[in-house]
Write an enzyme that holds these catalytic residues in place. Structure first.
Site, PDB file in Angstrom:
ATOM      1  CE  LYS A  15      27.657  43.896 -43.839  1.00  0.00           C
ATOM      2  NZ  LYS A  15      27.380  42.491 -43.983  1.00  0.00           N
ATOM      3  NE  ARG A 157      31.758  42.824 -59.431  1.00  0.00           N
ATOM      4  CZ  ARG A 157      32.209  42.754 -58.188  1.00  0.00           C
ATOM      5  NH1 ARG A 157      33.257  43.465 -57.829  1.00  0.00           N
ATOM      6  NH2 ARG A 157      31.611  41.990 -57.303  1.00  0.00           N
ATOM      7  NE  ARG A 168      25.228  40.073 -53.378  1.00  0.00           N
ATOM      8  CZ  ARG A 168      26.101  41.048 -53.643  1.00  0.00           C
ATOM      9  NH1 ARG A 168      26.098  41.653 -54.812  1.00  0.00           N
ATOM     10  NH2 ARG A 168      26.963  41.422 -52.730  1.00  0.00           N
TER      11      ARG A 168
END
Ligand SMILES: [Zn+2]
Length: 216
Positions: A15, A157, A168
């Site tokens: 996005k 990460r 998520r």
């Protein structure tokens, strides 16, 4: 014409990249609610202080505060001819409130299969020394696990590990689905197929422009 655009889509769908591109092209501001939060906290505004108290205790910022923050930002002069808004509305009450204070012309809903997003984010490796970002498939280092620039060790990460991404994505679709449904019923949703490699961004932008060209 005005182009009041809200941007929807899961984390990792790209996005930010598409919004930046479109905002530049149409000469309208690219507004991220995450940035609005950070700025309000940094500038210690009244809203900022309230936001900070929620964020630091790990709670969701209540709708009423988010609405107030976004509303005042969209009333600024640079939004006169439109804006791209990322990160709002996240709930149906936020969407309803927006319909009262600002017209939404279109909600660009970027979609890509979960597996594609998992691979995009899950393949990222970050240099533990200089922060350079690689991708095991798309931008691999010359030597496996070693940074080309500084020979630092490449690590994944913790928020880019597959199980975390999956979570998520689930949270996103659960939370946002009612908002998408709400806006779809109003005839505002434009689904954009974002299942293209990043070097084919023009295919994604072309789909957006098909909708944006109809705005008046
Ligand atoms: Zn490095």
């Amino acid at each position: 014409m005005t182009a009041n655009i809200v941007v929807l889509g899961p984390p990792g769908v790209g996005k930010g990249t598409y919004s930046g591109f479109l905002a530049k092209k149409y000469g309208i501001p690219n507004i991220s609610v995450g940035d609005l939060f950070r700025n309000a906290i940094k500038n210690q505004t009244d809203l900022g202080k309230r936001i900070k108290s929620y964020v630091s205790s790990g709670d969701l910022v209540p709708d009423q505060i988010v609405i107030e923050l976004v509303k005042s930002r969209l009333e600024e002069a640079d939004c006169k001819n439109g804006f791209l808004l990322d990160g709002y509305p996240r709930t149906v009450p936020q969407a309803e409130a927006m319909m009262q204070f600002k017209k939404i012309d279109v909600a660009l809903n970027f979609v890509a299969p979960d597996e594609v997003i998992m691979e995009r984010i899950g393949g990222r490796r970050t240099c533990s020394k200089c922060g350079a970002i690689y991708h095991i498939k798309n931008v691999p280092p010359t030597i496996d696990g070693i940074c080309d620039r500084c020979t630092g060790r490449l690590v994944q990460r913790s928020d880019e590990k597959p199980e975390v991404i999956k979570n998520r994505l689930n949270v996103y679709s659960e939370k946002t689905k009612p908002v998408v449904d709400y806006l779809r019923k109003k005839g505002l949703v434009a689904d954009i197929d974002a299942n293209y490699p990043i070097e084919e961004i023009d295919k994604i932008i072309a789909q957006c422009e098909k909708y944006l060209s109809k705005l008046s």
